[in-house]
Enzyme design. Structure first.
Site, PDB file in Angstrom:
ATOM      1  N   THR A  47       0.826  -1.207   0.000  1.00 35.84           N
ATOM      2  CA  THR A  47       0.000   0.000   0.000  1.00 35.84           C
ATOM      3  C   THR A  47       0.862   1.260   0.000  1.00 35.84           C
ATOM      4  OG1 THR A  47      -1.635  -1.254   1.249  1.00 35.84           O
ATOM      5  CG2 THR A  47      -1.964   1.116   1.141  1.00 35.84           C
ATOM      6  N   TYR A 135       4.293 -12.467   5.579  1.00 34.88           N
ATOM      7  CA  TYR A 135       3.197 -11.878   4.806  1.00 34.88           C
ATOM      8  C   TYR A 135       2.862 -12.819   3.658  1.00 34.88           C
ATOM      9  CZ  TYR A 135       0.653  -8.380   1.982  1.00 34.88           C
ATOM     10  OH  TYR A 135      -0.283  -7.708   1.240  1.00 34.88           O
ATOM     11  N   LYS A 163       0.817 -12.316   8.552  1.00 34.85           N
ATOM     12  CA  LYS A 163      -0.292 -11.572   7.951  1.00 34.85           C
ATOM     13  C   LYS A 163      -0.823 -12.426   6.810  1.00 34.85           C
ATOM     14  CE  LYS A 163      -1.238  -7.505   5.081  1.00 34.85           C
ATOM     15  NZ  LYS A 163      -0.634  -6.372   4.344  1.00 34.85           N
ATOM     16  N   VAL A 205      -4.107  -6.302   9.743  1.00 33.58           N
ATOM     17  CA  VAL A 205      -3.268  -5.341   9.036  1.00 33.58           C
ATOM     18  C   VAL A 205      -4.149  -4.783   7.938  1.00 33.58           C
ATOM     19  CG1 VAL A 205      -1.195  -4.955   7.677  1.00 33.58           C
ATOM     20  CG2 VAL A 205      -1.160  -6.590   9.579  1.00 33.58           C
TER      21      VAL A 205
END
Length: 287
Positions: A47, A135, A163, A205
């Site tokens: 992001t 992740y 995550k 998250v």
């Protein structure tokens, strides 16, 4: 290390020349901590447009965020790549900048085997004393970190959490059957937050937390208090936002949402595109 229940994967504010707008970086950090009640902030995740940030920019962002947050929230550095040696180098430099943890995305594009994923993450974890958040995002990385591999990695001393940006609740359920109770699982997809909390996730998250962090935190609180009906009500209310901010390539939608909330974070770097007029109108309709 406790990263808390609500973590934002922060956008990177740019000026009109698409260079980092440092005054807005500080303003956004304050906004996420003080107004949206985030416990931690991820710098240079997807992001944050990590694919188009230079290493110098990433390190400057890490240092700036640590100093500006000043202990009010944990700062987690996105240092993962598809090159193990480069990931180790950036991780070690991030550690020197004072960040509190590392977000380690699975190597993308070159699609390693499960053993390759394990050895990559193990090498990075052994290169730093910082806690590591794995992740897993198969839609972006092109490879799925399977529960068995995550369970192996969870045994490493500083692999702190994962995550999970997947919608397969069977895989998430299996993950919980394989890891110890003290291993932390975060939801990595806003719209799946409440279902994953029900399975045992610790928090989220989030991208939506840029603008609805307070409501997400309230949803988590209601769930933890056993008020499942109220948590579901909040989830349903937020669901259009959760889905709407990903209707065109991120982070352009959330940057437009931030603009509507008085935060000027600028445009996005190519190959991403800014919101069109129609897309901007759609984002406005969500709020």
């Amino acid at each position: 290390m406790d990263f808390g229940r609500l973590i934002t994967a922060m956008v990177t504010p740019f000026d009109t020349d698409l260079q980092i707008q440092w005054s807005e970086v500080g303003r956004l950090i304050d906004y996420l901590i003080d107004e949206q009640k985030n416990d931690s902030i991820i710098i240079s995740g997807t992001t944050g447009e990590s694919p188009t940030l230079s290493e110098e920019e990433k390190l400057q962002l890490f240092e700036y965020a640590v100093k500006h947050a000043n202990g009010r929230a944990k700062i987690i550095a996105g240092t993962g790549s598809n090159d193990t040696a480069h990931t180790i180098s950036l991780t070690q430099k991030a550690e020197k900048s004072g960040v509190d943890g590392i977000l380690l995305v699975m190597p993308y594009y070159n699609r390693p085997s499960q053993e390759g994923l394990y050895q990559h993450c193990k090498a990075v974890a052994e290169s730093t004393k910082l806690p590591i958040m794995l992740y897993n995002v198969p839609t972006r990385a092109g490879v799925n970190l399977l529960p068995e591999t995550t369970a192996r990695l969870s045994l490493l001393p500083n692999v702190h959490s994962t995550k999970e940006a997947i919608s397969d609740m069977e895989q998430i359920t299996k993950l919980f059957t394989l890891v110890d109770d003290d291993f932390i699982v975060y939801c990595g997809d806003d719209s799946q937050t409440l279902p994953m909390l029900a399975l045992g996730a610790y928090g989220v998250v989030s991208v939506a937390s840029h603008v609805v962090g307070n409501s997400i935190k309230e949803m988590i609180h209601e769930h933890l208090q056993g008020n499942h009906g109220e948590a579901a009500k909040i989830h349903r209310k937020l669901f259009p936002v959760f889905k709407g901010i990903f209707t065109f390539p991120s982070p352009a939608p959330i940057k437009e949402a931030l603009r509507l909330h008085g935060m000027e974070t600028g445009g996005v770097r190519l190959p991403l595109l800014n919101a069109t007029e129609d897309e901007a109108k759609f984002i406005k309709s969500l709020f």
